[in-house]
Design a protein around this motif. Structure first.
Motif, PDB file in Angstrom:
ATOM      1  N   VAL A 208       0.842  -1.201   0.000  1.00 32.80           N
ATOM      2  CA  VAL A 208       0.000   0.000   0.000  1.00 32.80           C
ATOM      3  C   VAL A 208       0.880   1.254   0.000  1.00 32.80           C
ATOM      4  N   ALA A 209       1.891   1.268   0.856  1.00 34.25           N
ATOM      5  CA  ALA A 209       2.796   2.423   0.929  1.00 34.25           C
ATOM      6  C   ALA A 209       3.535   2.628  -0.384  1.00 34.25           C
ATOM      7  N   LEU A 210       4.037   1.545  -0.953  1.00 33.74           N
ATOM      8  CA  LEU A 210       4.772   1.630  -2.209  1.00 33.74           C
ATOM      9  C   LEU A 210       3.848   2.071  -3.345  1.00 33.74           C
ATOM     10  N   GLY A 211       2.631   1.526  -3.370  1.00 35.32           N
ATOM     11  CA  GLY A 211       1.675   1.918  -4.400  1.00 35.32           C
ATOM     12  C   GLY A 211       1.277   3.378  -4.297  1.00 35.32           C
ATOM     13  N   ALA A 212       1.138   3.877  -3.061  1.00 39.99           N
ATOM     14  CA  ALA A 212       0.793   5.280  -2.875  1.00 39.99           C
ATOM     15  C   ALA A 212       1.922   6.183  -3.380  1.00 39.99           C
ATOM     16  N   LEU A 213       3.174   5.782  -3.131  1.00 40.77           N
ATOM     17  CA  LEU A 213       4.314   6.543  -3.643  1.00 40.77           C
ATOM     18  C   LEU A 213       4.338   6.534  -5.164  1.00 40.77           C
TER      19      LEU A 213
ATOM     20  N   VAL B  91      -5.469  15.623  -6.470  1.00 40.32           N
ATOM     21  CA  VAL B  91      -5.801  14.604  -5.484  1.00 40.32           C
ATOM     22  C   VAL B  91      -6.029  13.303  -6.236  1.00 40.32           C
ATOM     23  N   ILE B  92      -5.340  12.258  -5.821  1.00 42.88           N
ATOM     24  CA  ILE B  92      -5.360  10.968  -6.520  1.00 42.88           C
ATOM     25  C   ILE B  92      -5.817   9.893  -5.539  1.00 42.88           C
ATOM     26  N   GLY B  93      -6.780   9.111  -5.938  1.00 40.78           N
ATOM     27  CA  GLY B  93      -7.224   8.001  -5.108  1.00 40.78           C
ATOM     28  C   GLY B  93      -6.424   6.748  -5.418  1.00 40.78           C
ATOM     29  N   PHE B  94      -6.149   5.965  -4.372  1.00 37.26           N
ATOM     30  CA  PHE B  94      -5.394   4.726  -4.575  1.00 37.26           C
ATOM     31  C   PHE B  94      -6.006   3.608  -3.742  1.00 37.26           C
ATOM     32  N   GLN B  95      -6.206   2.453  -4.382  1.00 35.86           N
ATOM     33  CA  GLN B  95      -6.699   1.268  -3.681  1.00 35.86           C
ATOM     34  C   GLN B  95      -5.870   0.064  -4.113  1.00 35.86           C
ATOM     35  N   MET B  96      -5.259  -0.600  -3.147  1.00 37.17           N
ATOM     36  CA  MET B  96      -4.385  -1.719  -3.451  1.00 37.17           C
ATOM     37  C   MET B  96      -5.132  -2.892  -4.065  1.00 37.17           C
ATOM     38  N   ALA B  97      -6.387  -3.099  -3.667  1.00 40.97           N
ATOM     39  CA  ALA B  97      -7.136  -4.251  -4.169  1.00 40.97           C
ATOM     40  C   ALA B  97      -7.284  -4.210  -5.684  1.00 40.97           C
TER      41      ALA B  97
ATOM     42  N   ILE C  43      -5.137  -3.031  -7.813  1.00 44.92           N
ATOM     43  CA  ILE C  43      -3.858  -3.463  -8.384  1.00 44.92           C
ATOM     44  C   ILE C  43      -3.714  -4.971  -8.270  1.00 44.92           C
ATOM     45  N   ALA C  44      -4.044  -5.497  -7.093  1.00 49.36           N
ATOM     46  CA  ALA C  44      -3.888  -6.937  -6.865  1.00 49.36           C
ATOM     47  C   ALA C  44      -4.748  -7.742  -7.822  1.00 49.36           C
TER      48      ALA C  44
END
Length: 305
Positions: A119-124, A240-246, A248-249
């Motif tokens: 999650v942290a890496l994806g947000a970066l 503003v950018i939204g990010f959700q790890m699911a 990507i997975a």
């Protein structure tokens, strides 16, 4: 086997006996050695309209596989995101959600590093952080936040700032390599930054946007919601950018795998080290949830079945 459940919104959590599940097509049956406790799961207990399975991050040993599984076999050590009952002695894990655990890492390290680190890496990545740019991380002492601080440094950030609620957390975040810390109740959050990684949302979203320099980017990956005024973005050409790890997975497995490999490489090099706030027994799941809900934790909260 034992598993943790609740019967109505808000709990209480309790441990019950249940049959060991059978793995279906494409599934692994995992004997859980560690289970990560996350804020989204904690919020489901207090906010969902009806009880849901307590899933999330698990790590352990594969004991059986369902039809069609090709990457893993019994005896393999894995970690991944469980969408069913994860607060349990045994859990089902989709093969696509599973990652191998290196021989030199234990289950607690794996569950503290992989999902939160992804999650942290994806947000970066979503923030498009360039070498030398500055980044501010909210909830910087959390399970994801404390890894984001370290990953920002490892990826060449020129200045890393942690946003926290008090001096104890500020000291912790500085020990991870942050150049500075700000308090949520400060009048301003210091010099403007190029990127903000926001895990809090709500009332903190406005000051987080205000902390951005012109052309700055805020990545929102929390479940806390919040509202941003369009004018506040227009005047500084901010994003503003939204990010959700699911997403990507499920949709970008090759990217998910590349980030996973980067995490383990940085861990092996000593550039990223997950910190575990506390390990709780299944019978103490309520205390683990309390630590996360009140944001008392420094690092990751883990259940040990």
């Amino acid at each position: 086997m034992r598993r943790v459940r609740y019967e109505s919104t808000g709990g209480p959590l309790y441990v019950e006996e249940a049959p060991v599940p059978e793995p279906g097509p494409g599934e692994l049956l995992v004997r859980c050695a560690a289970v990560g406790v996350t804020l989204p799961v904690v919020r489901k207990v207090t906010e969902a309209a009806e009880p849901v399975p307590l899933g999330g991050e698990i790590a352990g040993e594969v004991v059986a596989t369902g039809a069609g599984v090709t990457r893993f076999r019994a005896g393999d050590r894995v970690t991944g995101l469980c969408f069913g009952h994860g607060y349990a002695d045994f859990a089902l894990l989709r093969e696509a959600m599973a990652s191998p655990v290196p021989d030199d890492a234990d289950a607690v390290t794996a569950v503290a590093l992989v999902r939160s680190g992804l999650v942290a890496l994806g947000a970066l990545e979503a923030a498009r952080l360039a070498p030398g740019e500055s980044v501010l991380v909210t909830a910087a002492a959390s399970g994801v936040g404390h890894l984001a601080v370290q990953l920002a440094r490892a990826r060449g950030a020129g200045r890393v700032v942690g946003a926290v609620s008090g001096p104890r957390k500020a000291e912790f975040v500085r020990s991870l390599g942050a150049d500075d810390c700000v308090r949520y109740d400060d009048e301003g959050w210091g010099d403007p930054v190029d990127c903000v990684l926001d895990a809090v949302g709500g009332d903190l979203l406005a000051p987080a946007v205000a902390a951005l320099a012109p052309h700055g980017r805020l990545v929102a990956y929390s479940s806390g919601g919040g509202t941003v005024r369009a004018y506040d973005l227009l005047v500084g050409a901010k994003s503003v950018i939204g990010f959700q790890m699911a997403l990507i997975a499920r949709g970008r497995p090759e990217l998910y795998e590349r980030w996973r490999q980067e995490l383990w490489r940085l861990f092996a090099e000593g550039a990223v080290k997950p910190v575990v706030h506390g390990e709780f027994a299944l019978t103490d799941a309520a205390a683990a949830h309390e630590a996360v809900a009140t944001r008392a934790n420094l690092g990751k909260v883990v259940l040990r079945p």
